[in-house]
Design a protein around this motif. Sequence first.
Motif, mmCIF file in Angstrom:
data_model
loop_
_atom_site.group_PDB
_atom_site.id
_atom_site.type_symbol
_atom_site.label_atom_id
_atom_site.label_comp_id
_atom_site.label_asym_id
_atom_site.label_seq_id
_atom_site.Cartn_x
_atom_site.Cartn_y
_atom_site.Cartn_z
ATOM 1 N N ILE A 114 -51.921 24.764 -37.483
ATOM 2 C CA ILE A 114 -52.436 25.515 -36.334
ATOM 3 C C ILE A 114 -52.202 24.744 -35.046
ATOM 4 C CG2 ILE A 114 -54.563 26.318 -35.220
ATOM 5 C CD1 ILE A 114 -55.598 26.951 -38.119
ATOM 6 N N VAL A 115 -52.617 23.495 -35.025
ATOM 7 C CA VAL A 115 -52.520 22.698 -33.793
ATOM 8 C C VAL A 115 -51.064 22.420 -33.434
ATOM 9 C CG1 VAL A 115 -53.176 20.534 -32.662
ATOM 10 C CG2 VAL A 115 -54.832 21.740 -34.110
ATOM 11 N N ASN A 116 -50.244 22.158 -34.410
ATOM 12 C CA ASN A 116 -48.820 21.945 -34.119
ATOM 13 C C ASN A 116 -48.193 23.196 -33.524
ATOM 14 O OD1 ASN A 116 -48.644 19.249 -34.797
ATOM 15 N ND2 ASN A 116 -47.896 19.629 -36.860
ATOM 16 N N GLU A 117 -48.456 24.348 -34.123
ATOM 17 C CA GLU A 117 -47.846 25.590 -33.634
ATOM 18 C C GLU A 117 -48.356 25.983 -32.251
ATOM 19 O OE1 GLU A 117 -46.990 27.624 -38.005
ATOM 20 O OE2 GLU A 117 -48.481 28.542 -36.693
ATOM 21 N N GLU A 118 -49.633 25.780 -31.992
ATOM 22 C CA GLU A 118 -50.230 26.214 -30.730
ATOM 23 C C GLU A 118 -50.088 25.197 -29.596
ATOM 24 O OE1 GLU A 118 -51.472 29.200 -29.961
ATOM 25 O OE2 GLU A 118 -51.031 29.908 -31.979
ATOM 26 N N PHE A 149 -56.225 24.403 -24.505
ATOM 27 C CA PHE A 149 -56.053 24.100 -25.919
ATOM 28 C C PHE A 149 -57.190 24.686 -26.754
ATOM 29 C CE2 PHE A 149 -53.459 19.932 -25.112
ATOM 30 C CZ PHE A 149 -52.483 20.665 -24.463
ATOM 31 N N ALA A 150 -58.415 24.610 -26.247
ATOM 32 C CA ALA A 150 -59.564 25.160 -26.976
ATOM 33 C C ALA A 150 -59.391 26.659 -27.202
ATOM 34 C CB ALA A 150 -60.860 24.872 -26.228
ATOM 35 N N LYS A 151 -58.983 27.373 -26.176
ATOM 36 C CA LYS A 151 -58.772 28.825 -26.300
ATOM 37 C C LYS A 151 -57.730 29.130 -27.373
ATOM 38 C CE LYS A 151 -59.775 29.915 -21.481
ATOM 39 N NZ LYS A 151 -59.177 30.271 -20.187
ATOM 40 N N LYS A 152 -56.644 28.394 -27.352
ATOM 41 C CA LYS A 152 -55.552 28.643 -28.292
ATOM 42 C C LYS A 152 -55.952 28.327 -29.734
ATOM 43 C CE LYS A 152 -51.921 28.065 -24.922
ATOM 44 N NZ LYS A 152 -50.825 27.304 -24.407
ATOM 45 N N ILE A 153 -56.623 27.215 -29.934
ATOM 46 C CA ILE A 153 -57.004 26.811 -31.290
ATOM 47 C C ILE A 153 -58.067 27.741 -31.855
ATOM 48 C CG2 ILE A 153 -58.072 24.966 -32.657
ATOM 49 C CD1 ILE A 153 -56.714 22.976 -30.645
ATOM 50 N N LYS A 154 -59.060 28.100 -31.054
ATOM 51 C CA LYS A 154 -60.153 28.963 -31.531
ATOM 52 C C LYS A 154 -59.643 30.286 -32.091
ATOM 53 C CE LYS A 154 -63.593 29.478 -28.662
ATOM 54 N NZ LYS A 154 -64.471 29.440 -27.481
ATOM 55 N N THR A 155 -58.609 30.849 -31.489
ATOM 56 C CA THR A 155 -58.099 32.138 -31.950
ATOM 57 C C THR A 155 -57.420 32.056 -33.312
ATOM 58 O OG1 THR A 155 -55.961 31.887 -30.837
ATOM 59 C CG2 THR A 155 -57.734 32.928 -29.576
ATOM 60 N N ARG A 156 -57.024 30.863 -33.732
ATOM 61 C CA ARG A 156 -56.284 30.697 -34.988
ATOM 62 C C ARG A 156 -57.118 30.202 -36.156
ATOM 63 N NH1 ARG A 156 -50.755 29.504 -34.759
ATOM 64 N NH2 ARG A 156 -50.999 29.445 -37.016
ATOM 65 N N LEU A 157 -58.333 29.732 -35.886
ATOM 66 C CA LEU A 157 -59.153 29.175 -36.973
ATOM 67 C C LEU A 157 -59.710 30.275 -37.864
ATOM 68 C CD1 LEU A 157 -61.160 26.429 -35.061
ATOM 69 C CD2 LEU A 157 -59.322 26.076 -36.723
ATOM 70 N N PRO A 158 -59.855 30.011 -39.165
ATOM 71 C CA PRO A 158 -60.517 30.974 -40.044
ATOM 72 C C PRO A 158 -61.933 31.247 -39.535
ATOM 73 C CG PRO A 158 -59.509 29.209 -41.325
ATOM 74 C CD PRO A 158 -59.418 28.813 -39.884
ATOM 75 N N GLU A 159 -62.455 32.418 -39.838
ATOM 76 C CA GLU A 159 -63.762 32.854 -39.331
ATOM 77 C C GLU A 159 -64.892 31.888 -39.675
ATOM 78 O OE1 GLU A 159 -66.535 36.582 -40.335
ATOM 79 O OE2 GLU A 159 -64.546 37.135 -39.552
#
Length: 149
Positions: A64-68, A115-125
């Motif tokens: 997730i972090v690498n892609e975002e 970065f926070a906005k981008k990562i939050k959207t990709r994390l499992p619920e």
Amino acid sequence: MSTIRITKQFTFEAGHALYGYDGKCKNLHGHSYKLFVTVSGVPISDEKNVKYGMVIDFGDLKKIVNEEIVDIFDHATVFNKNTPHLELAQELIDREHHVLLVDYQPTTEMMVIDFAKKIKTRLPENIKLQAIKLQETETSFAEWYASEN
């Protein structure tokens, strides 16, 4: 079961210039960034699950972090898209340099918000982003905490 926080560290190199700034950072320069991403959740309790005992597989968080973030920002030159340096940015692009035009001043503080906005959207619920620390130099960093946002 207990809620646990885990942190993964990432590194990337990037250049930037702070337009309108009254110090040295108005000049194009770069940093070796260290990014720390902390998430929380309850470890998987199903013994039959291949990820038993994990909050999230570090490999999944890394993806997730690498892609975002990392794959996008690594070895990029970052400018505010409203910078008067657009001519320089275009020259770099024309010479096949990796240039990012963002809608904010590319300070460490604004980068952690992005970065926070981008990562939050990709994390499992079931996984919550708790904190991000972006270290710009050995002695300077910005931190984002979910409890404050």
